[in-house]
Scaffold this motif. Structure first.
Motif, PDB file in Angstrom:
ATOM      1  N   VAL A  17       0.853  -1.183   0.000  1.00 58.25           N
ATOM      2  CA  VAL A  17       0.000   0.000   0.000  1.00 58.25           C
ATOM      3  C   VAL A  17       0.891   1.234   0.000  1.00 58.25           C
ATOM      4  N   ARG A  28      -3.766   3.807  -0.460  1.00 57.73           N
ATOM      5  CA  ARG A  28      -4.194   3.186  -1.706  1.00 57.73           C
ATOM      6  C   ARG A  28      -3.330   1.970  -2.026  1.00 57.73           C
ATOM      7  N   ASP A  29      -3.840   1.120  -2.885  1.00 59.99           N
ATOM      8  CA  ASP A  29      -3.134  -0.069  -3.360  1.00 59.99           C
ATOM      9  C   ASP A  29      -2.117   0.371  -4.412  1.00 59.99           C
ATOM     10  N   ARG A  33      -3.556   2.168  -8.385  1.00 58.07           N
ATOM     11  CA  ARG A  33      -3.550   3.547  -7.877  1.00 58.07           C
ATOM     12  C   ARG A  33      -4.772   4.360  -8.267  1.00 58.07           C
ATOM     13  N   GLU A  35      -7.789   3.323  -8.581  1.00 58.41           N
ATOM     14  CA  GLU A  35      -9.023   2.829  -7.979  1.00 58.41           C
ATOM     15  C   GLU A  35      -9.219   3.433  -6.589  1.00 58.41           C
ATOM     16  N   THR A  37      -9.425   4.840  -2.870  1.00 61.55           N
ATOM     17  CA  THR A  37      -8.477   5.341  -1.877  1.00 61.55           C
ATOM     18  C   THR A  37      -9.209   5.452  -0.550  1.00 61.55           C
TER      19      THR A  37
END
Length: 55
Positions: A17, A28-29, A33, A35, A37
């Protein structure tokens, strides 16, 4: 707001993350990024980190 950064514990594979510390703190992943948050208040972020450290 700070820029997103990865943990120094992250592996080279990018499975981690990213965090932007500030008010609010955003998470966020790193692989997705654009997608969703997550957003945390200072109190929520402190509690989450404390709970993770307890493991």
């Amino acid at each position: 707001m700070s820029e997103f950064h990865k943990s120094t514990y992250s592996h080279a594979h990018g499975d981690c993350v990213e965090v932007a510390e500030g008010s609010p703190t955003l998470v966020r992943d790193s692989r997705h990024r654009s997608e969703a948050t997550l957003s945390f208040s200072a109190h929520e972020w402190t509690a989450l980190v404390a709970d993770i450290d307890a493991f």
